[in-house]
Scaffold this motif. Structure first.
Motif, PDB file in Angstrom:
ATOM      1  N   SER A   6      42.277-142.828   1.876  1.00 31.10           N
ATOM      2  CA  SER A   6      42.142-141.472   2.405  1.00 31.10           C
ATOM      3  C   SER A   6      41.103-141.449   3.525  1.00 31.10           C
ATOM      4  O   SER A   6      40.265-142.358   3.629  1.00 31.10           O
ATOM      5  CB  SER A   6      41.724-140.513   1.289  1.00 31.10           C
ATOM      6  OG  SER A   6      40.361-140.736   0.934  1.00 31.10           O
ATOM      7  N   PRO A   7      41.116-140.410   4.375  1.00 29.08           N
ATOM      8  CA  PRO A   7      40.120-140.326   5.449  1.00 29.08           C
ATOM      9  C   PRO A   7      38.681-140.408   4.940  1.00 29.08           C
ATOM     10  O   PRO A   7      37.851-141.114   5.523  1.00 29.08           O
ATOM     11  CB  PRO A   7      40.416-138.975   6.100  1.00 29.08           C
ATOM     12  CG  PRO A   7      41.881-138.765   5.873  1.00 29.08           C
ATOM     13  CD  PRO A   7      42.140-139.332   4.510  1.00 29.08           C
ATOM     14  N   THR A   8      38.375-139.697   3.854  1.00 27.91           N
ATOM     15  CA  THR A   8      37.001-139.713   3.331  1.00 27.91           C
ATOM     16  C   THR A   8      36.641-141.069   2.753  1.00 27.91           C
ATOM     17  O   THR A   8      35.531-141.572   2.962  1.00 27.91           O
ATOM     18  CB  THR A   8      36.809-138.610   2.269  1.00 27.91           C
ATOM     19  OG1 THR A   8      36.931-137.337   2.911  1.00 27.91           O
ATOM     20  CG2 THR A   8      35.446-138.705   1.613  1.00 27.91           C
ATOM     21  N   CYS A   9      37.562-141.679   2.025  1.00 29.11           N
ATOM     22  CA  CYS A   9      37.301-143.014   1.476  1.00 29.11           C
ATOM     23  C   CYS A   9      37.078-144.010   2.614  1.00 29.11           C
ATOM     24  O   CYS A   9      36.165-144.840   2.555  1.00 29.11           O
ATOM     25  CB  CYS A   9      38.471-143.451   0.597  1.00 29.11           C
ATOM     26  SG  CYS A   9      38.214-145.024  -0.249  1.00 29.11           S
ATOM     27  N   GLU A  10      37.883-143.908   3.659  1.00 30.39           N
ATOM     28  CA  GLU A  10      37.726-144.773   4.833  1.00 30.39           C
ATOM     29  C   GLU A  10      36.346-144.598   5.455  1.00 30.39           C
ATOM     30  O   GLU A  10      35.665-145.564   5.813  1.00 30.39           O
ATOM     31  CB  GLU A  10      38.812-144.443   5.862  1.00 30.39           C
ATOM     32  CG  GLU A  10      38.788-145.301   7.109  1.00 30.39           C
ATOM     33  CD  GLU A  10      39.440-146.654   6.909  1.00 30.39           C
ATOM     34  OE1 GLU A  10      38.739-147.668   7.060  1.00 30.39           O
ATOM     35  OE2 GLU A  10      40.637-146.693   6.602  1.00 30.39           O
ATOM     36  N   LEU A  11      35.923-143.354   5.591  1.00 28.66           N
ATOM     37  CA  LEU A  11      34.608-143.057   6.169  1.00 28.66           C
ATOM     38  C   LEU A  11      33.490-143.656   5.321  1.00 28.66           C
ATOM     39  O   LEU A  11      32.561-144.285   5.850  1.00 28.66           O
ATOM     40  CB  LEU A  11      34.428-141.537   6.276  1.00 28.66           C
ATOM     41  CG  LEU A  11      33.072-141.035   6.755  1.00 28.66           C
ATOM     42  CD1 LEU A  11      32.795-141.476   8.192  1.00 28.66           C
ATOM     43  CD2 LEU A  11      33.011-139.502   6.650  1.00 28.66           C
ATOM     44  N   TYR A  12      33.573-143.482   4.014  1.00 28.14           N
ATOM     45  CA  TYR A  12      32.517-143.938   3.111  1.00 28.14           C
ATOM     46  C   TYR A  12      32.400-145.459   3.122  1.00 28.14           C
ATOM     47  O   TYR A  12      31.303-146.013   3.294  1.00 28.14           O
ATOM     48  CB  TYR A  12      32.801-143.418   1.702  1.00 28.14           C
ATOM     49  CG  TYR A  12      31.621-143.471   0.744  1.00 28.14           C
ATOM     50  CD1 TYR A  12      30.362-143.934   1.136  1.00 28.14           C
ATOM     51  CD2 TYR A  12      31.767-143.041  -0.576  1.00 28.14           C
ATOM     52  CE1 TYR A  12      29.294-143.975   0.248  1.00 28.14           C
ATOM     53  CE2 TYR A  12      30.715-143.082  -1.467  1.00 28.14           C
ATOM     54  CZ  TYR A  12      29.480-143.545  -1.057  1.00 28.14           C
ATOM     55  OH  TYR A  12      28.422-143.587  -1.945  1.00 28.14           O
ATOM     56  N   ILE A  13      33.520-146.152   2.971  1.00 26.88           N
ATOM     57  CA  ILE A  13      33.429-147.613   2.905  1.00 26.88           C
ATOM     58  C   ILE A  13      33.048-148.211   4.262  1.00 26.88           C
ATOM     59  O   ILE A  13      32.353-149.226   4.328  1.00 26.88           O
ATOM     60  CB  ILE A  13      34.718-148.259   2.348  1.00 26.88           C
ATOM     61  CG1 ILE A  13      35.935-147.949   3.204  1.00 26.88           C
ATOM     62  CG2 ILE A  13      34.939-147.859   0.906  1.00 26.88           C
ATOM     63  CD1 ILE A  13      37.242-148.573   2.706  1.00 26.88           C
ATOM     64  N   ALA A  71      19.723-142.735   5.057  1.00 27.29           N
ATOM     65  CA  ALA A  71      20.843-143.491   4.488  1.00 27.29           C
ATOM     66  C   ALA A  71      21.192-142.982   3.096  1.00 27.29           C
ATOM     67  O   ALA A  71      22.378-142.809   2.762  1.00 27.29           O
ATOM     68  CB  ALA A  71      20.496-144.979   4.434  1.00 27.29           C
ATOM     69  N   PHE A  72      20.187-142.747   2.262  1.00 29.41           N
ATOM     70  CA  PHE A  72      20.427-142.268   0.907  1.00 29.41           C
ATOM     71  C   PHE A  72      21.064-140.882   0.943  1.00 29.41           C
ATOM     72  O   PHE A  72      22.020-140.600   0.201  1.00 29.41           O
ATOM     73  CB  PHE A  72      19.118-142.218   0.116  1.00 29.41           C
ATOM     74  CG  PHE A  72      19.289-141.843  -1.327  1.00 29.41           C
ATOM     75  CD1 PHE A  72      19.469-142.823  -2.288  1.00 29.41           C
ATOM     76  CD2 PHE A  72      19.279-140.514  -1.733  1.00 29.41           C
ATOM     77  CE1 PHE A  72      19.646-142.482  -3.626  1.00 29.41           C
ATOM     78  CE2 PHE A  72      19.460-140.163  -3.062  1.00 29.41           C
ATOM     79  CZ  PHE A  72      19.638-141.152  -4.016  1.00 29.41           C
ATOM     80  N   GLU A  73      20.554-140.012   1.810  1.00 31.95           N
ATOM     81  CA  GLU A  73      21.085-138.645   1.872  1.00 31.95           C
ATOM     82  C   GLU A  73      22.529-138.646   2.375  1.00 31.95           C
ATOM     83  O   GLU A  73      23.376-137.944   1.831  1.00 31.95           O
ATOM     84  CB  GLU A  73      20.212-137.770   2.774  1.00 31.95           C
ATOM     85  CG  GLU A  73      20.640-136.309   2.778  1.00 31.95           C
ATOM     86  CD  GLU A  73      19.578-135.367   3.305  1.00 31.95           C
ATOM     87  OE1 GLU A  73      19.729-134.152   3.121  1.00 31.95           O
ATOM     88  OE2 GLU A  73      18.593-135.843   3.907  1.00 31.95           O
ATOM     89  N   LYS A  74      22.803-139.451   3.392  1.00 33.88           N
ATOM     90  CA  LYS A  74      24.167-139.491   3.920  1.00 33.88           C
ATOM     91  C   LYS A  74      25.138-140.049   2.879  1.00 33.88           C
ATOM     92  O   LYS A  74      26.236-139.507   2.688  1.00 33.88           O
ATOM     93  CB  LYS A  74      24.231-140.330   5.189  1.00 33.88           C
ATOM     94  CG  LYS A  74      25.605-140.310   5.863  1.00 33.88           C
ATOM     95  CD  LYS A  74      25.587-141.003   7.208  1.00 33.88           C
ATOM     96  CE  LYS A  74      24.904-140.163   8.260  1.00 33.88           C
ATOM     97  NZ  LYS A  74      25.037-140.744   9.615  1.00 33.88           N
ATOM     98  N   ALA A  75      24.751-141.117   2.184  1.00 30.11           N
ATOM     99  CA  ALA A  75      25.623-141.678   1.157  1.00 30.11           C
ATOM    100  C   ALA A  75      25.839-140.692   0.012  1.00 30.11           C
ATOM    101  O   ALA A  75      26.924-140.619  -0.571  1.00 30.11           O
ATOM    102  CB  ALA A  75      25.049-142.990   0.627  1.00 30.11           C
ATOM    103  N   SER A  76      24.817-139.907  -0.301  1.00 32.46           N
ATOM    104  CA  SER A  76      24.948-138.881  -1.349  1.00 32.46           C
ATOM    105  C   SER A  76      25.939-137.800  -0.926  1.00 32.46           C
ATOM    106  O   SER A  76      26.759-137.333  -1.725  1.00 32.46           O
ATOM    107  CB  SER A  76      23.583-138.255  -1.648  1.00 32.46           C
ATOM    108  OG  SER A  76      22.681-139.215  -2.156  1.00 32.46           O
ATOM    109  N   LYS A  77      25.875-137.410   0.336  1.00 34.19           N
ATOM    110  CA  LYS A  77      26.839-136.428   0.850  1.00 34.19           C
ATOM    111  C   LYS A  77      28.260-136.994   0.803  1.00 34.19           C
ATOM    112  O   LYS A  77      29.218-136.274   0.493  1.00 34.19           O
ATOM    113  CB  LYS A  77      26.476-136.043   2.287  1.00 34.19           C
ATOM    114  CG  LYS A  77      25.228-135.177   2.393  1.00 34.19           C
ATOM    115  CD  LYS A  77      24.878-134.887   3.848  1.00 34.19           C
ATOM    116  CE  LYS A  77      23.653-133.982   3.943  1.00 34.19           C
ATOM    117  NZ  LYS A  77      23.259-133.720   5.358  1.00 34.19           N
ATOM    118  N   LEU A  78      28.378-138.282   1.099  1.00 39.85           N
ATOM    119  CA  LEU A  78      29.687-138.924   1.043  1.00 39.85           C
ATOM    120  C   LEU A  78      30.213-138.989  -0.394  1.00 39.85           C
ATOM    121  O   LEU A  78      31.429-138.945  -0.612  1.00 39.85           O
ATOM    122  CB  LEU A  78      29.621-140.314   1.670  1.00 39.85           C
ATOM    123  CG  LEU A  78      29.566-140.299   3.205  1.00 39.85           C
ATOM    124  CD1 LEU A  78      29.059-141.641   3.746  1.00 39.85           C
ATOM    125  CD2 LEU A  78      30.938-139.981   3.785  1.00 39.85           C
TER     126      LEU A  78
END
Length: 216
Positions: A100-107, A193-200
Motif C-alpha cells: 500500500s502507499p503508506t506501507c511503501e512510505l514507511y519501509i 526520527a522517532f516522532e516521524k516513525a511514530s506518525k507512520l
C-alpha cells in the motif's frame, strides 16, 4: 538525568493516544473488527516486516558487537513470530502482494534511515515499531473484557506478552545508551526520527482500516 526515551515518549504521547483511540484498535480490542480489514492489515504487515527485518539487521551492523547481536536476533525473531501469526490468520486466505502507499512510505523511510543516516538516528527510527506495539498490546490486555472469545486474541497476546517486552526493553536500553553520548544536534535528529516513525505507525493502522489502495 532523564533518559532520552522517557523524554521523547512524553513528547510524542499524543500520537500514542491517537493510536489507542483509532477505530482499528478499538474494534480489535472488542473483537468486532471486520475480518477483511484485519486480513488486509496482516497482509500489509507481512510486506512491511519483510523489509523491517532487513532494516534491523542493517542497524545491528552499525552497532557494537553485543548490540549487533541483539538486532540480528530480533530480525530472526520477527521471522518466527510473524510466521506463526500469519499461519494462524492467513492459512486459509490469500492477500495482495502489492504494498500500500503508506506501507511503501514507511519501509522506504526506515530503509533510508538505516542506510544513509547515523547509527543514533537509525536506532530512533526503528524503535517505535517496538515500543508502540508493546504499549498497544498492554493497553488492550488491560482494558479488554473478552479475552476468552476475541478472534484476534493470538495477535493481542503476542504483543502484550513477556517475551516481546524483553526485546522492547533491550532495544530501548541500547538507544538510550547511544543517546547519552550524542551531540545536541544528533539528539534533535533522533527526536525527529522517532516522532516521524511514530506518525507512520498511526498511518499504518489507519491505512489498514481503510484498506488503502493506490489511487491511480
Amino acid at each position: 538525568m532523564s533518559s532520552w526515551y522517557k523524554s521523547i515518549s512524553t513528547q510524542t504521547d499524543y500520537i500514542l493516544e491517537k493510536i489507542k483511540g483509532h477505530p482499528f484498535i478499538e474494534e480489535l480490542m472488542a473483537g468486532t473488527l471486520s475480518k477483511d480489514v484485519f486480513l488486509f492489515y496482516i497482509g500489509q504487515d507481512a510486506l512491511y516486516l519483510a523489509t523491517y527485518k532487513r532494516v534491523l539487521a542493517e542497524v545491528g551492523i552499525k552497532c557494537a558487537d553485543d548490540d549487533c547481536q541483539f538486532f540480528l536476533d530480533a530480525a530472526t525473531g520477527i521471522i518466527h513470530v510473524e510466521d506463526a501469526l500469519h499461519q494462524i490468520f492467513l492459512k486459509d486466505h490469500s492477500t495482495s502482494n502489492e504494498v500500500s502507499p503508506t506501507c511503501e512510505l514507511y519501509i522506504s523511510y526506515l530503509s533510508r534511515m538505516a542506510h544513509t543516516h547515523s547509527t543514533e538516528e537509525a536506532l530512533a527510527a526503528v524503535l517505535p515499531c517496538f515500543t508502540i506495539y508493546k504499549q498497544v498490546g498492554d493497553y488492550i490486555l488491560a482494558n479488554q473484557t473478552n479475552n476468552d472469545n476475541n478472534p484476534y486474541q493470538d495477535w493481542i497476546n503476542t504483543y502484550g506478552g513477556e517475551e516481546f517486552a524483553k526485546s522492547v526493553a533491550k532495544a530501548t536500553e541500547i538507544t538510550n545508551r547511544y543517546a547519552e553520548s550524542a551531540s545536541p544536534e544528533t539528539l534533535e535528529k533522533m527526536n525527529q526520527a522517532f516522532e516521524k516513525a511514530s506518525k507512520l505507525e498511526w498511518m499504518f493502522w489507519d491505512s489498514a482500516y481503510n484498506q488503502e489502495q493506490w489511487k491511480i
